[in-house]
Design a protein around this motif. Structure first.
Motif, short mmCIF file in Angstrom:
data_model
loop_
_atom_site.label_atom_id
_atom_site.label_comp_id
_atom_site.label_asym_id
_atom_site.label_seq_id
_atom_site.Cartn_x
_atom_site.Cartn_y
_atom_site.Cartn_z
N HIS A 43 19.34 22.37 -7.49
CA HIS A 43 18.17 21.50 -7.68
C HIS A 43 17.72 20.91 -6.34
N ARG A 63 1.93 27.02 -6.66
CA ARG A 63 2.19 28.46 -6.73
C ARG A 63 2.58 29.00 -5.36
N ASN A 66 6.14 27.86 -4.63
CA ASN A 66 7.08 28.63 -5.46
C ASN A 66 7.18 30.08 -4.99
N PHE A 73 14.89 31.80 -6.63
CA PHE A 73 14.94 31.52 -8.07
C PHE A 73 15.82 32.52 -8.82
N HIS A 78 17.48 26.58 -9.31
CA HIS A 78 17.11 26.41 -10.72
C HIS A 78 15.86 25.55 -10.86
N ALA A 79 15.73 24.54 -10.02
CA ALA A 79 14.58 23.65 -10.12
C ALA A 79 14.17 23.16 -8.74
N LEU A 80 12.87 23.14 -8.52
CA LEU A 80 12.33 22.67 -7.25
C LEU A 80 11.21 21.68 -7.55
N ARG A 81 11.46 20.42 -7.22
CA ARG A 81 10.37 19.44 -7.34
C ARG A 81 9.50 19.57 -6.12
N PHE B 34 12.80 17.29 -16.76
CA PHE B 34 11.43 17.65 -16.41
C PHE B 34 10.56 17.77 -17.66
N ASP B 69 2.14 33.11 -14.24
CA ASP B 69 2.61 33.19 -12.87
C ASP B 69 3.13 31.83 -12.39
N TRP B 70 4.08 31.31 -13.15
CA TRP B 70 4.65 29.99 -12.85
C TRP B 70 6.14 30.07 -13.19
N PRO B 71 7.00 29.82 -12.22
CA PRO B 71 8.42 30.19 -12.41
C PRO B 71 9.27 29.21 -13.21
N THR B 72 8.69 28.07 -13.58
CA THR B 72 9.55 27.04 -14.19
C THR B 72 8.98 26.48 -15.49
N ASP B 87 5.84 18.12 -12.11
CA ASP B 87 5.41 17.39 -10.90
C ASP B 87 3.91 17.13 -10.93
#
Lengths: 91, 112
Positions: A43, A63, A66, A73, A78-81, B34, B69-72, B87
């Motif tokens: 994280h 985008r 990411n 990934f 697992h998670a990126l703020r 989240f 197209d969004w990984p989360t 976010d």
């Protein structure tokens, strides 16, 4: 800085030349969660301040961030703020 | 590769509900911080939304990432349009933009 963090940092520097990048490992906050493997580096939070974000909406900016770290990934990440700002917005 | 049938199902969910959140857990019991942020913000604004628990549907969990197209996860959609993840929702909420956006889309029930 761990190996994953180093790769994220370097991928972001390549994707956003000249940007201010602040990367923080928040894995300890998520220890024991599903998606948080032993050994951390799962994280992260990142602030990217880059003049190239001018004219891009939030979704497009996120985008881009990411996409820059896409390879991670499929690894530990697992998670990126994300906070993605132009220098003007960051003031 | 994501199955076309799954993408079609996601498209149909997004088009047949004004506000949709693909999330981990349910609106009442989010199972991820989240997802919880998005649920709390929408609840606070009094928006009715359809939650889709991706933990119960592995193929949707993967499919929705490819779909937009969004990984989360989470992902918020309003009137078929992808708004963002946690976010972005939080940022829009904090800056007062989310309420305006939802009102413009006609999905905010104004208090009389």
């Amino acid at each position: 800085m761990g190996e994953t963090a180093k790769r994220i940092q370097s991928a972001l520097e390549t994707a956003f030349p000249g940007a201010y990048i602040a990367l923080q490992d928040e894995s300890a906050l998520h220890e024991g969660h599903a998606g948080a493997p032993d050994g951390g580096e799962s994280h992260f939070a990142v602030a990217v301040v880059w003049n190239g974000f001018e004219g891009m909406n939030r979704v497009a900016r996120h985008r881009a961030v990411n996409a820059a770290v896409d390879a991670e990934f499929s690894g530990r990440l697992h998670a990126l703020r994300i906070r993605a700002l132009t220098p003007e917005e960051a003031e | 590769m994501t199955d076309q049938a799954v993408l079609d199902e996601i498209k149909s969910i997004v088009e047949s509900n004004d506000v949709v959140v693909f999330m981990k857990g349910t609106p009442t019991f989010p199972q991820c911080g989240f997802s919880s942020v998005v649920a709390q913000v929408l609840d606070y604004l009094g928006v009715k939304y359809q939650g889709v628990n991706v933990l119960e549907r592995q193929e949707i969990r993967e499919g929705v990432k490819a779909f937009t197209d969004w990984p989360t996860i989470p992902q918020l959609y309003v009137k078929g349009e992808f708004v963002g993840g946690a976010d972005i929702v939080r940022e829009m909420f904090e800056q007062g933009e989310l309420k305006t956006y939802l009102a413009d889309k006609g999905v905010l029930e104004e208090a009389a």
